[in-house]
Write a protein that holds these residues in place. Structure first.
Motif, short mmCIF file in Angstrom:
data_model
loop_
_atom_site.label_atom_id
_atom_site.label_comp_id
_atom_site.label_asym_id
_atom_site.label_seq_id
_atom_site.Cartn_x
_atom_site.Cartn_y
_atom_site.Cartn_z
N GLU A 239 17.31 8.32 -16.61
CA GLU A 239 18.56 8.99 -16.28
C GLU A 239 19.69 8.02 -16.04
O GLU A 239 20.85 8.34 -16.27
CB GLU A 239 18.39 9.85 -15.03
CG GLU A 239 17.39 10.96 -15.18
CD GLU A 239 17.62 11.78 -16.44
OE1 GLU A 239 18.72 11.72 -17.00
OE2 GLU A 239 16.69 12.45 -16.87
N GLY A 240 19.34 6.85 -15.50
CA GLY A 240 20.42 6.03 -15.01
C GLY A 240 20.62 4.71 -15.70
O GLY A 240 21.56 4.52 -16.46
N ALA A 241 19.72 3.82 -15.44
CA ALA A 241 19.96 2.44 -15.81
C ALA A 241 20.03 2.31 -17.32
O ALA A 241 19.07 2.59 -18.01
CB ALA A 241 18.85 1.57 -15.26
N SER A 242 21.16 1.90 -17.82
CA SER A 242 21.20 1.61 -19.23
C SER A 242 20.82 0.16 -19.44
O SER A 242 20.26 -0.21 -20.45
CB SER A 242 22.58 1.88 -19.79
OG SER A 242 23.52 1.11 -19.09
N PHE A 243 21.10 -0.65 -18.48
CA PHE A 243 20.74 -2.05 -18.60
C PHE A 243 19.52 -2.31 -17.74
O PHE A 243 19.55 -2.16 -16.54
CB PHE A 243 21.88 -2.95 -18.18
CG PHE A 243 21.61 -4.39 -18.42
CD1 PHE A 243 21.70 -4.91 -19.69
CD2 PHE A 243 21.22 -5.23 -17.39
CE1 PHE A 243 21.43 -6.25 -19.94
CE2 PHE A 243 20.95 -6.56 -17.63
CZ PHE A 243 21.05 -7.07 -18.90
#
Lengths: 718, 718
Positions: A239-243
């Protein structure tokens, strides 16, 4: 022609906000670099250790909250059950029956009323499961008040009330939101609501760090809800961390582990079996030993397809219902009344079904709780068992109770009724999750499917997975959550296939439930990639233009006027160099945020004052951190007429190296840069490094791939 | 003063390569945009479906390779065992004993010789576990020949030989490499070695797509090796993907699942129990039911610390050994001889230990394989069991055999001897993994620890985890792999704590084994973040400068000369605009790669030829894809003296919007941009958009945080 560059908030009743995007890009201005230089090698070590300590605390607190909810719900449900049971035992004739029914419905409505009132009147953002809000937050959308202490309190009390009120809801979804709030609170070392600053963890008072901790909190919440630490980590990442950062992930995992361990440990003490770690999550699927054969795989896929269809139906109905609610049920009193109505209807329907269903079964020694309902002694009612239990227990009973426990008609009626009840319930102004109702509906028709085809009760599990997958459309994380909840690694393949099919089939009709709700709020949510066919769009077409820029040394009056202009509401301003040579110079030299300007204005950092030594001390990063995250509005800052004539030197405070793109950059490239670095503003420049536009989250979120190719959304404000 | 901007390869004997970094940035030139425009919505769907099909194929093929290795090793080991056993049975007196010993040693050496010869003479890159190479590849370092078919063949045969040769090695590490090669092969739809082009999947012939598939292959390898599909996904993410994409992760998971399922299914047929899916991985830990109590957690942490210390010792010894090998044992013949020596010593030592150890135990009915050794009938030798079994079985035996199976001295001796043998073996010129030996050493001392403190055999598992963690220092992925291998979710917390402690303690002394080996090869490996204290470094100090630039329309002779200059060996060239106004104009307008220029030269795309209609057709993306990945060297392209005077127009082919940074950008910002987007070249520009430098992988990899703050590495070429 100025397009409004930033976003609208998630809650419908929220007024338009100035600040609605988070900034995950470090502002490396002079102050920051100075601070970094002062900090030695050891300070970084200490920071790293604090991060671990905070994650540990997040885990412990989230686990404790889960325990609290679990224990209080159990107690309340127990009290309620005893009261109603007594009444039923007293009045066995039809007339008396009505009294029991009314008593039951009234009790439930009372609980739900309390839950609905605190949500509707005190903190509307605490409604629902909170997962869409957390998704938005982790995506980078600033959702007002979503991680405040008050929200947490309302959420916890609200979920207790709605579960105790017998609604078709679960307490798992809200755990994710609760974990996130805990994380946001602990990591900042203060509570603005309580006006208490512990003077610790000050370094972490900025969006980047806070987001990392909120990811950990959400993971800890999933972990406590399902006893699934790895699933929690994957949920946060999905859901969150793209990196992806190795150390961060490892910390998130730590928080998750601690959270499930705390829950397990405290519950073991509560159940007087100290040390016997047998309840890692709020819901326990019980242990599965059933084996499946390869020829069953096509059947699993069929179940996945059914789940996808039913899930899509659920989402479509809920979509219509939500639109209806947005139009007509937006006053808090109406919302409370609707919630009470649902509670009463739920009680009545359950009561009726228990009464009219005729599925008394001989009582055998079983390890799952059963209810006598209106059956003779020595017998129990399967329908009563399905309705009267906590939903978690009903799920377990559907998974594990032996063949013959449930009749076909019982399961059919139950599926049908519960489906519509759950659909009606989701979106009410109460705190409640959709995981458990979905699992329950799925387990019921899965079991039905299993009975019809004379198969094992493994199909109840697969049905539950299919239904849940069809509604929420999560993929990897949901597979892992379910595998961890069953504790059987060999179910990985069938669960994956079921979820995959459910997603493919469901996506054909409508998006997942959370995405439906996010879309209804017109939030500028960024997906993983830009639409595939959007390479022909360039930054020039996407950007907002013209942009309000400031000079490096700017008149205070100009700044105040720009900030006060409610029609534009910009949050980031490119700073340009003033060279004498040419008139039309807009050469970029930095970027400054509204929040920074406000702090500067508040501290009256004017060139003239510096010269006249009126300014006592140099502004430090600490001053910005102290104001974070609730920067005062511009209206609250008084600037006198004399001061308006002063100048402000932005050089030290602006971000001197903002990321830029040339104007011919394609949308996917802009998107990738924006998403991968978690940006909030991306400056578009021409060949001579002159500012020609600004790309914000909203400019990118507008484009999406519809049935007929690229479409432009209207992210209007409802 | 030109610093050499790109990297050295991983294999020591490799000559300097022109191409040593991968490009994960899309080159969005005119050709690309044209192709995208031609492709409809449906084509993108088809591409997506092909990606899934490829991942399925990767899973199936990786699973089949794992089966093949498993079955062949088992067969060979069986034959060897029968031969040696016969000899021992025949010759029971001391003299005859020697004959058995010699026979055993000779057999082992013969196997190892074959394995070492194919590796040393045919494909040196197939040596070792292949994990460092795959780590580098996923990190973006181009390691020559690492994903070729020939490498795969040598790797598979090599690992069979070294395991059958009784070396202290495992076959799990090489599976990861094998999976990666399979993925690279399948996704490209052709084999350059076999000169066979299936004309499928042509769209995927570029670095970005290939890397994604290689991640899936590595995950499938882990999954087949340990029966850990989720662990596989996490391994790939931990090592490779810096940018997390939901769909990609989901595909990787699919490949992993299919891979473990294929292995399981085929082995079930092989073992004549079709459909009984009981061997999800090459190694099976067996099922653990042992419970642990909370007071044991400090003990686990102590074990983690021991594992960290022993792991650090292992790595230090292996580091010295590797330096010795690089200096003195670099000729293939010597390498083969060393491998044979190790095989003979391993056989002798094992034999001696079995003979002299005096730990015959009464034979009971047990479900683990035991060996009689030199014991009386009705008894078995614990030492023989530990040495003679395949290492996988020994691990299982240490985990599960009942209390009293092993004596203290047996375990002590075994740990000591196996530790040094394994340390000596890793780095030999054979294909072999270090996972199983580490597990075995750890299980042995863990069991020893358990016996001394009179604890359960759970300590064998924790010891194994500690030792493995101390050596390889993987974190999240290893936890999940071990949890999946034990199949018991409740072991998550202790395993995590053990691995965490082992990593912290070990990192204090030396890096993980794979990192040690990567560092020894001076590969420009990029870690997750820039060093914490490097904010004061700016792009200007980091970049390579001056940069060779080309004009948008450039003379062929100039291009050929630049490309032929072996002293610089640049791979990317900024393209600049020539304006009449000023002399000193280096204004950036694009970036072109060496490989693109070579294709252009090969097809003689000269302005003059276009004008004279000599060029039959327009160059398409397909021409670049056909040449990928083995672009011919510049020397092989003939350019006549006349042609040297022609001009080349780069406009259509260059990347018109390369990512740039201003010169004052700090190292962490540059690093983040570079890493998050998977760049190969980052152009540094001044305020007027003039090129002043180029940042490459090597410029960033130089800086690291040492004991005394920021240090600059010398990435020299060995």
């Amino acid at each position: 022609m100025l397009r409004d560059p930033e976003a609208s908030p998630l809650s419908v009743r929220e007024p338009r906000h100035t600040d609605s995007s988070l900034d995950y890009d470090n502002i490396e201005n002079h102050l920051f670099l100075e601070e970094e230089r002062r900090m030695g090698h050891m300070s970084f070590r200490c920071l790293e250790i604090s991060r671990w300590v905070i994650c540990g605390l997040i885990g412990v607190l989230t686990g404790l909250i889960a325990c609290f909810i679990d224990i209080v719900v159990e107690k309340l449900a127990g009290v309620k059950y005893v009261v109603v049971k007594k009444s039923i035992d007293k009045n066995t004739e039809i007339g008396g029956m009505c009294i029991s029914l009314i008593l039951w419905a009234a009790l439930n409505s009372a609980f739900v009323m309390v839950g609905a009132i605190i949500v509707a009147f005190f903190e509307p953002i605490a409604a629902g499961s909170g997962i869409p809000q957390i998704k938005c937050y982790l995506n980078g959308v600033k959702v007002p008040r979503v991680v405040r202490l008050k929200t947490l309190m309302v959420k916890v009390c609200g979920v207790i009330c709605s579960v105790a009120g017998g609604l078709a809801v679960g307490k798992e979804g809200p755990m994710i939101h609760s974990g996130a709030v805990v994380a946001a609170g602990v990591s900042q070392g203060r509570s603005t609501s309580l006006k208490k600053d512990f003077k610790i963890f000050e370094y972490f008072r900025r969006d980047t760090e806070k987001r990392d901790f909120v990811s950990a909190g959400a993971a800890a919440g999933v972990s406590a809800a399902f006893g699934a630490p790895v699933g929690g980590v994957l949920f946060s990442l999905e859901e969150g961390a793209s990196f992806w950062n190795q150390l961060l992930t490892w910390r998130i995992f730590f928080a998750s582990m601690i959270s499930t361990f705390t829950l397990n440990f405290v519950l073991s003490i509560y159940h007087k079996k100290t040390g016997e770690l047998s309840s890692p999550g709020l819901i326990n699927f019980g242990s599965f030993d059933l084996k499946y054969n390869i020829y069953e795989i096509p059947l699993f896929i069929v179940m996945g397809a059914i789940g996808g269809l039913l899930g899509a139906l659920f989402n479509v109905l809920n979509y219509w219902l939500t639109i209806f609610r947005i139009r007509y049920v937006h006053r808090p009193c109406l919302q409370v009344m609707e919630a009470m109505l649902v509670a009463a209807v739920t009680a009545t329907v359950s009561f009726a079904m228990i009464y009219f269903s005729n599925d008394c079964q001989p009582l055998e020694t079983q390890n799952v709780a059963v209810f006598q309902g209106f059956c003779a002694d020595g017998e129990y009612s399967a329908m009563a068992t399905a309705f009267f239990n906590t939903p978690e227990r009903s799920v377990r009973s559907l998974f594990h109770s032996p063949a013959g426990t449930y009749k076909l008609e019982t399961l059919g009626c139950f599926t049908l009724v519960y489906f519509f009840l759950a659909c009606w319930t989701y979106g009410l102004t109460v705190s409640a999750g959709v995981f458990i109702p979905s699992l329950l509906i799925g387990a019921a028709w899965g079991r039905l499917f299993g009975i019809i085809c004379s198969l094992t009760s493994l199909y109840a599990l697969m049905g539950a997975a299919a239904q849940l997958g069809g509604i929420v459309r999560m993929t990897l994380s949901l597979t892992v959550i379910l595998v961890e909840a069953t504790g059987n690694v060999t179910y990985g393949l069938p669960i994956m296939l079921v979820l995959m099919t459910a997603k493919i089939v469901g996506d054909y009709f409508i998006e997942g439930l959370y995405d439906v709700h996010i879309k209804l709020q017109s939030v500028p949510f960024l997906h993983w990639d830009a639409p595939a066919t959007s390479h022909s769009l360039t930054a020039r077409e996407v950007m907002s233009s013209p942009v309000t820029c400031f000079n490096r040394v700017e008149k205070v009056g100009t700044i105040v006027d720009v900030l006060s202009n409610t029609s534009t509401n910009h949050n980031g301003f490119p700073v340009i160099i003033q060279t004498a040579a040419s008139e039309e110079v807009r050469r970029l030299c930095g970027l400054i945020l509204r929040s920074q300007l406000i702090v500067l204005l508040k501290h009256k950092v004017f060139v003239e004052r510096a010269r006249s030594r009126l300014r006592q001390r140099k502004l430090q990063l600490k001053d910005f951190r102290d104001a974070y995250p609730r920067f005062p509005p511009i209206q609250s800052i008084h600037v006198s007429q004399d001061e308006r004539e002063c100048m402000m030197d932005l050089t030290e405070f602006m971000n001197p190296t903002p990321y830029t793109v040339p104007q011919d950059t394609s949308l996917p490239r802009v998107f990738k840069l924006f998403r991968a670095l978690g940006l909030r503003h991306l400056v578009v420049v021409d060949d001579d490094n002159r500012v020609i536009g600004l790309v914000t989250r909203k400019d990118l979120a507008r484009y999406h791939l519809g049935k007929h190719g690229l479409e432009e959304l209207h992210l209007a404000h409802t």
